[in-house]
Design an enzyme around this catalytic site. Structure first.
Site, PDB file in Angstrom:
ATOM      1  N   ASP A   1       0.861  -1.181   0.000  1.00 41.83           N
ATOM      2  CA  ASP A   1       0.000   0.000   0.000  1.00 41.83           C
ATOM      3  C   ASP A   1       0.899   1.234   0.000  1.00 41.83           C
ATOM      4  OD1 ASP A   1      -2.756   0.768   0.147  1.00 41.83           O
ATOM      5  OD2 ASP A   1      -2.454   1.444   2.201  1.00 41.83           O
TER       6      ASP A   1
ATOM      7  N   TYR B   1       2.429   4.898   1.022  1.00 44.94           N
ATOM      8  CA  TYR B   1       2.469   5.650   2.279  1.00 44.94           C
ATOM      9  C   TYR B   1       1.281   6.615   2.316  1.00 44.94           C
ATOM     10  CZ  TYR B   1       7.296   3.980   2.740  1.00 44.94           C
ATOM     11  OH  TYR B   1       8.424   3.192   2.851  1.00 44.94           O
TER      12      TYR B   1
ATOM     13  N   PHE C   1       8.021   1.258  -1.055  1.00 47.15           N
ATOM     14  CA  PHE C   1       9.024   1.475  -0.009  1.00 47.15           C
ATOM     15  C   PHE C   1       9.769   2.797  -0.127  1.00 47.15           C
ATOM     16  CE2 PHE C   1       8.642  -3.196  -0.089  1.00 47.15           C
ATOM     17  CZ  PHE C   1       8.329  -3.432   1.245  1.00 47.15           C
TER      18      PHE C   1
ATOM     19  N   HIS D   1       8.244  -9.576   6.097  1.00 50.62           N
ATOM     20  CA  HIS D   1       8.233  -8.161   5.744  1.00 50.62           C
ATOM     21  C   HIS D   1       9.320  -7.434   6.544  1.00 50.62           C
ATOM     22  CE1 HIS D   1       6.725  -4.040   5.287  1.00 50.62           C
ATOM     23  NE2 HIS D   1       6.058  -4.485   4.240  1.00 50.62           N
TER      24      HIS D   1
END
Length: 257
Positions: free
Chosen positions: A102, A104, A115, A229
């Site tokens: 998703d 930020y 990321f 993760h």
């Protein structure tokens, strides 16, 4: 491809060069999505047929209507360029795929790449752990602040597809656009790469990313790397801790063969 190392300051480029973590990043302005029209979202030519097919179909049209309704309602939608990963990384240039979940959800934070954060923005914990593992695995120091800081634009420009499964989000509302249709498009993009003849490294971190493993056939010649993760909540947890996974060194060796 020559034996230049992956992530020796950054991932190896398609021509065997090296991605520099200190390469200048492109500024993104404005800070939020202002239109729900795909024509306003440029992509590399190789991606255009897939994007057109998606937005011409019922799920894509429904997604566009949803986005426009949220914009009309005054919602702040990030990032301003949802398809930026497809703009910076043509399909024929992809050597590594890193799948996020998703975007930020803070204003000015994300830049349309999984990321990655805009230069000068505080590096989020998951990205700090990515840099930490690169340093542990390849003895490469984290990039300097504020430029490029946590911006991974240079990676994207040289063959690393930094793709979130969902490509928009509303301010301060994580996963607010999940299951609105983006996943159909991103699954199609992953399948397109997986069906290609060029060997690619898929880095699947966390259960959400690993659920996409079914899109990559076992005998495809690609390298599929799985770990937890990089979030601090799971990076050190077994059975596949992210810290210590060695994915960057494995990718380096695979791409130099």
């Amino acid at each position: 491809m020559n034996s230049s190392s992956l992530l020796c300051g950054g991932p190896v480029s398609p021509d065997g060069g090296t991605l520099s973590s200190s390469s200048p990043a492109n500024a993104v302005s404005p800070t939020q999505r202002q239109s729900a029209h795909p024509a306003d979202w440029p992509v590399a030519p190789g991606w255009q047929p897939l994007v057109d097919e998606f937005f011409g179909g019922p799920v894509g049209q429904k997604l566009r209507a949803f986005l426009q309704s949220r914009i009309d309602a005054g919602a702040s939608i990030f990032p301003p360029r949802p398809l930026r990963a497809l703009e910076l990384t043509p399909p024929e240039a992809v050597r590594v795929v890193i799948l996020g979940q998703d975007p930020y959800h803070g204003r000015g934070q994300g830049e349309g790449l999984a990321f990655s954060v805009a230069p000068g923005v505080r590096v989020p914990p998951s990205l700090r752990n990515i840099f930490k593992e690169i340093q542990r695995d390849l003895a490469i120091a984290p990039p300097p602040m504020p430029q490029p800081g946590g911006s991974l634009v240079a990676w994207a420009q040289q063959g690393v597809l930094l793709l979130n499964a969902c490509l928009t989000v509303e301010e301060a509302q994580p996963a607010s656009h999940a299951r609105q249709g983006w996943e159909l498009l991103t699954d199609a993009l992953l399948s397109h790469i997986a069906q290609g003849a060029q060997p690619v490294v898929f880095m699947l971190w966390g259960a959400h990313a690993q659920a996409k493993r079914a899109l990559i056939t076992a005998d495809s010649g690609h390298l599929v790397l799985c770990a937890n993760h990089p979030s601090p909540l799971s990076a050190l947890r077994g059975p596949l801790p992210f810290i210590g996974c060695g994915h960057f060194g494995q990718a380096q060796r695979f791409l130099s063969e």
